[in-house]
Design a protein around this motif. Sequence first.
Motif, mmCIF file in Angstrom:
data_model
loop_
_atom_site.group_PDB
_atom_site.id
_atom_site.type_symbol
_atom_site.label_atom_id
_atom_site.label_comp_id
_atom_site.label_asym_id
_atom_site.label_seq_id
_atom_site.Cartn_x
_atom_site.Cartn_y
_atom_site.Cartn_z
ATOM 1 N N GLU A 86 0.832 -1.210 0.000
ATOM 2 C CA GLU A 86 0.000 0.000 0.000
ATOM 3 C C GLU A 86 0.865 1.259 0.000
ATOM 4 O OE1 GLU A 86 -2.532 -0.558 3.413
ATOM 5 O OE2 GLU A 86 -4.073 -1.578 2.231
ATOM 6 N N GLU A 87 1.959 1.231 0.752
ATOM 7 C CA GLU A 87 2.873 2.379 0.779
ATOM 8 C C GLU A 87 3.517 2.585 -0.587
ATOM 9 O OE1 GLU A 87 5.706 1.945 3.957
ATOM 10 O OE2 GLU A 87 4.130 1.903 5.480
ATOM 11 N N HIS A 90 0.939 3.999 -2.946
ATOM 12 C CA HIS A 90 0.716 5.418 -2.640
ATOM 13 C C HIS A 90 1.845 6.269 -3.229
ATOM 14 C CE1 HIS A 90 -0.536 8.992 -0.489
ATOM 15 N NE2 HIS A 90 0.688 9.118 -0.014
ATOM 16 N N GLU A 93 1.360 6.449 -7.011
ATOM 17 C CA GLU A 93 0.254 7.355 -7.343
ATOM 18 C C GLU A 93 0.676 8.809 -7.178
ATOM 19 O OE1 GLU A 93 -2.692 5.855 -4.635
ATOM 20 O OE2 GLU A 93 -3.618 4.602 -6.171
ATOM 21 N N LYS A 94 1.440 9.087 -6.148
ATOM 22 C CA LYS A 94 1.906 10.447 -5.896
ATOM 23 C C LYS A 94 2.833 10.906 -7.019
ATOM 24 C CE LYS A 94 4.194 13.222 -2.356
ATOM 25 N NZ LYS A 94 4.902 13.195 -1.069
#
Length: 110
Positions: A86-87, A90, A93-94
């Motif tokens: 998940e990290e 993220h 995506e960033k």
Amino acid sequence: MNDMLKRGFFLGLGAAAYSREKMQNYLDDLVYKGKITPREAQEWKEELIQRGRDKETKWSEKRKDKTQQSFRDMGLATEADILRLEEKLHDIEKKLAERPNNDGWNHPAE
């Protein structure tokens, strides 16, 4: 009471006492018969309760370890694996959101 007798008592009592109430009744009977003092009965009760807690903790840890090993053997993701993914997602995506849109595609905004 000598140590061997005490250990034998704990072993027998641990096997025979299915609940605190049964244990307490047994200790009360020993006190009533004069085989142990009320103080010894209280000490033994506390020691048995602590031994039970220690054993439960040990069994719980072993059960947890075996379950986790079974999950690893089946190739299932752990909570730590999922959090790590998940990290990473993220972060990706960033980085994508910060990139200028140069590819000619019309990307919808989130």
